[in-house]
Design an enzyme around this catalytic site. Structure first.
Site, PDB file in Angstrom:
ATOM      1  N   ARG A   1       0.842  -1.216   0.000  1.00  0.00           N
ATOM      2  CA  ARG A   1       0.000   0.000   0.000  1.00  0.00           C
ATOM      3  C   ARG A   1       0.868   1.253   0.000  1.00  0.00           C
ATOM      4  O   ARG A   1       0.490   2.277  -0.548  1.00  0.00           O
ATOM      5  CB  ARG A   1      -0.968  -0.005   1.195  1.00  0.00           C
TER       6      ARG A   1
ATOM      7  N   TYR B   1     -16.712  15.323 -15.942  1.00  0.00           N
ATOM      8  CA  TYR B   1     -17.098  13.922 -15.778  1.00  0.00           C
ATOM      9  C   TYR B   1     -18.124  13.810 -14.641  1.00  0.00           C
ATOM     10  O   TYR B   1     -17.940  14.406 -13.574  1.00  0.00           O
ATOM     11  CB  TYR B   1     -15.838  13.110 -15.475  1.00  0.00           C
TER      12      TYR B   1
ATOM     13  N   ASP C   1      -7.865  17.196 -15.577  1.00  0.00           N
ATOM     14  CA  ASP C   1      -8.164  15.798 -15.914  1.00  0.00           C
ATOM     15  C   ASP C   1      -7.839  15.641 -17.398  1.00  0.00           C
ATOM     16  O   ASP C   1      -8.540  16.176 -18.258  1.00  0.00           O
ATOM     17  CB  ASP C   1      -9.644  15.519 -15.609  1.00  0.00           C
TER      18      ASP C   1
ATOM     19  N   LYS D   1      -8.690   4.335 -19.136  1.00  0.00           N
ATOM     20  CA  LYS D   1      -9.028   4.731 -20.507  1.00  0.00           C
ATOM     21  C   LYS D   1      -7.789   4.608 -21.398  1.00  0.00           C
ATOM     22  O   LYS D   1      -7.257   3.516 -21.531  1.00  0.00           O
ATOM     23  CB  LYS D   1      -9.639   6.137 -20.492  1.00  0.00           C
TER      24      LYS D   1
END
Ligand SMILES: *Cc1c(COP(=O)(O)O)cnc(C)c1O
Length: 376
Positions: free
Chosen positions: A42, A95, A167, A192
């Site tokens: 992590r 978005y 973004d 994406k």
């Protein structure tokens, strides 16, 4: 076999949650210099670090964090600068998940948001308050492919003492590198274009400064937003062909846009590569001559017409994501922009007749033939 004598060309998948230490001296070494080895995945793992470094290199940043999704990347980006009582500006064309995060969750933490219409992004004075910290926008918006002049909006943000978070999911760094135009953070839904094969959910945030990069890594670790080894590995593999894929997506999409633009059943096409697009000149300059693979077009506002198109098309399956090597279509009204108010949808022209295409890298004549028969 001594593992140190194995020299794999490709980084293996370090599918481990934890790493071993010889003794207390070894853990002290790690505590003194956390970059010297790994402790717990992590906090850091060779695969997620490889992805973060690769995305940071692409975007020209000082460092990055790889996250479990694009949403985790937006959250990490916002938490880099915001605390309770702060105010955020967000481009109105954003978005749907970003709007949901701001409206539903960050509001509960005492972080407020105002939405800035596209036309007002370069003159923020009526929107800025003493509590405003940053502006969030996209290089190219969904579904209308409105292109933001990143240099202009960065100048305007910095004049008001705001950070700019971009973004860059739709453009990818092959087209546009927002940090070079003055953005402070750039984030991606790696799901994406960066991964590119519709088989990974991942995100990344890249910082312009080393201080912000360190803050991002801390947020990733303490909120537990970091990405798994396997997803990191797949994303790194995808990223290796990003340049080639973006060239092919852009070329195919340009030809598809021209075809749709001349089709009698099509009322409008939204693609920055068309000379009729309102920000065509900006997109040309900011995208280095490429316009990406995303576009929308308008058919009759009749669900039966849309259903017929979706049922007949073989190469553009209705799958509400984007940017894979295989083409797909989506329907903003019923998927990505479902949460908008009626007034917002009307203002953006998101009606039942609006279809969004993600143009893949297949032989373009096959895509054109499929669209021709589906629209017949
Ligand atoms: C998909 C997407 C996101 C969210 O990314 P996930 O990987 O789905 O969490 C954020 N921004 C844009 C522009 C997107 O298209």
């Amino acid at each position: 076999m001594d593992l140190s004598t194995i020299h794999p060309k490709v980084t293996p998948i370090y599918q481990t949650s934890v790493f071993k230490f010889e003794d207390l001296n070894a853990i002290q070494e790690y505590i003194d210099d956390p970059q010297s080895r790994y402790m717990y995945s992590r906090n850091g793992n060779p695969n997620s670090d490889e992805l973060a470094e690769a995305v940071s290199r692409w975007e020209g940043g000082a460092g990055a964090v790889a996250t479990g999704s694009g949403m985790a990347a937006i959250f990490a980006a916002l938490m880099t600068y915001c605390r309770a009582g702060d105010h955020v500006l967000c481009a109105a064309d954003i978005y749907g998940g970003s709007a949901a995060l701001l409206n539903l969750e960050l509001a509960r933490l005492g972080i407020t948001v105002s939405y800035v219409p596209f036309e007002e992004l370069y003159d923020l004075k009526t929107h800025v308050t003493l509590a405003t910290r940053l502006l969030l926008c996209e290089t190219m918006s969904n579904p209308l492919l409105r292109v933001v002049d990143v240099a202009r909006v960065a100048t305007e943000c910095h004049a008001h003492g705001l950070k700019l978070v971009v973004d860059n999911t739709f453009a990818s760094p092959v087209l546009t590198k927002p940090l070079a135009y003055g953005a402070d953070l750039v984030m991606h839904s790696v799901t994406k274009y960066l991964a590119g094969h519709s088989d990974v959910t991942a995100g990344a945030v890249v910082a312009r400064t080393t201080e912000d990069a360190a803050r991002l890594r801390q947020i990733g670790t303490v909120y537990g937003l970091t990405l798994s080894p396997m997803e990191s590995w797949l994303s790194v593999r995808g990223l290796k062909t990003l340049r080639l894929r973006m060239a092919a997506h852009s070329e195919n999409a340009w030809l598809v846009a021209e075809f749709l633009d001349e089709h009698p059943a099509v009322e409008a096409v939204y693609y920055p590569g068309l000379p009729t697009h309102p920000q065509h000149a900006l997109a040309l300059a900011q995208g280095g001559g490429r316009f990406g693979g995303m576009m929308s077009f308008r058919l009759a506002d009749d669900a039966a017409v849309i259903n017929r198109f979706m049922q007949r098309s073989q190469r553009f399956p209705f799958a509400p994501s984007l940017a894979g090597v295989d083409s797909s279509c989506s329907h903003p009204l019923t998927t990505s922009h479902r949460a908008l108010t009626e007034a917002q949808r009307a203002e953006l022209g998101i009606t039942v007749g609006l279809v969004r295409l993600s143009v893949g890298i297949e032989p373009v004549e096959e895509l054109l033939a499929d669209l021709a028969q589906a629209l017949e």
